[in-house]
Design an enzyme around this catalytic site. Structure first.
Site, PDB file in Angstrom:
ATOM      1  N   LEU A  70       0.931  -1.257   0.016  1.00 47.31           N
ATOM      2  CA  LEU A  70       0.033  -0.013  -0.086  1.00 47.31           C
ATOM      3  C   LEU A  70       0.863   1.360   0.004  1.00 47.31           C
ATOM      4  CD1 LEU A  70      -2.720  -0.736   2.796  1.00 47.31           C
ATOM      5  CD2 LEU A  70      -3.099  -0.614   0.173  1.00 47.31           C
ATOM      6  N   ASP A  71       0.453   2.388  -0.782  1.00 48.35           N
ATOM      7  CA  ASP A  71       1.297   3.538  -0.586  1.00 48.35           C
ATOM      8  C   ASP A  71       1.432   4.050   0.712  1.00 48.35           C
ATOM      9  OD1 ASP A  71       1.378   3.250  -3.476  1.00 48.35           O
ATOM     10  OD2 ASP A  71      -0.253   4.713  -3.704  1.00 48.35           O
ATOM     11  N   LEU A  72       2.505   4.768   0.882  1.00 47.04           N
ATOM     12  CA  LEU A  72       2.865   5.155   2.129  1.00 47.04           C
ATOM     13  C   LEU A  72       1.449   6.289   2.721  1.00 47.04           C
ATOM     14  CD1 LEU A  72       5.058   6.320   3.967  1.00 47.04           C
ATOM     15  CD2 LEU A  72       5.176   8.504   2.743  1.00 47.04           C
TER      16      LEU A  72
END
Ligand code: URA
Length: 238
Positions: free
Chosen positions: A106-108
């Site tokens: 998952l993105d930051l």
């Protein structure tokens, strides 16, 4: 104290071979206890204390598999280490006592459902395109995408020269200048949801994954995790 067990039984429980076959290996001199080759039957060992080797390799019981659903907070990276020193998701599941790794990424700045496990084959199964595991996201997007734009997302848009697979899209709520949209995909391309909404001119402001298949995040608080049982795991593939 750990109970002593017969050598062939131990070898079988560690997945080396059936008990019968393990006896054969022992009689062929392929098994060592604490560095000594054993060829007689009936030897007993203490698991965890005696060092058992088969063809020169240590024989250890399979590690217990653990599956966890974490509600990832924004600001955490899903890699196992970060050269920039940002917080890593595995630091949130330290109390589990096993070395877990995240399934996918998952993105930051993305929040929500993230499975962590030490079971490589389940991780592979979840991510393998042939299983088409559905992942549902709630995206708060800028503006009010109309029906035809949302249909475009459902039917497929071209990202990096490749059309996206069919998706399901549903408007959850309209705000004055933003819209909360639910989108279900089985692909997992990098920044896919953000790129899809960017393409139709409604960039994502906030993104949260709310489920894998029928395994929902529910009321799990941000930063918290729960251990998954086999019923939970089956829901991933529904
Ligand atoms: N799609 C994105 O754009 N970001 C994520 O983190 C997950 C899916």
């Amino acid at each position: 104290m750990t109970e002593k067990v017969r050598l062939q039984k131990y070898l079988a429980s560690c997945g080396v071979a059936s008990r019968r076959k393990a006896e054969e290996y022992i009689s062929h001199g392929r098994v060592k206890i604490n560095g000594q080759t054993i060829i007689s039957m009936g030897e007993k060992i203490t698991p965890g204390e005696d060092l058992i080797q088969f063809d020169g390799k240590n024989v250890v019981p399979p590690e217990e598999f653990v599956y966890v659903l974490l509600n990832k907070p924004a600001g955490y990276v899903t890699t196992l280490s970060d050269p920039q020193g940002r917080p890593i998701v595995t630091s949130l599941v330290k109390d589990i006592g096993h070395r877990l790794f995240p399934v996918g990424r998952l993105d930051l700045d993305t929040e929500g459902a993230l499975i962590l496990t030490n079971d490589g084959s389940l991780a592979q199964k979840i991510q393998h395109p042939s299983h088409k595991t559905n992942k549902t996201y709630q995206a708060l997007v800028q503006g009010h995408p109309g029906k035809s734009k949302l249909r475009q997302l459902e039917e497929g848009v071209v990202i990096e020269e490749k059309i996206t697979a069919p998706a399901k899209v549903k408007v959850v709520k309209h705000y004055q200048k933003q819209t909360l949209v639910e989108i279900t995909l089985h692909e997992g391309r990098k920044r896919q949801v953000k790129k899809m909404f960017e393409l139709i001119g409604n960039p994502v402001i906030q993104l949260k994954r709310i489920s894998y298949g029928k395994l929902h995040l529910g009321k799990l608080p941000t930063g918290k995790h729960k251990i998954l049982n086999s019923r939970d795991l089956n829901k991933i593939f529904l």
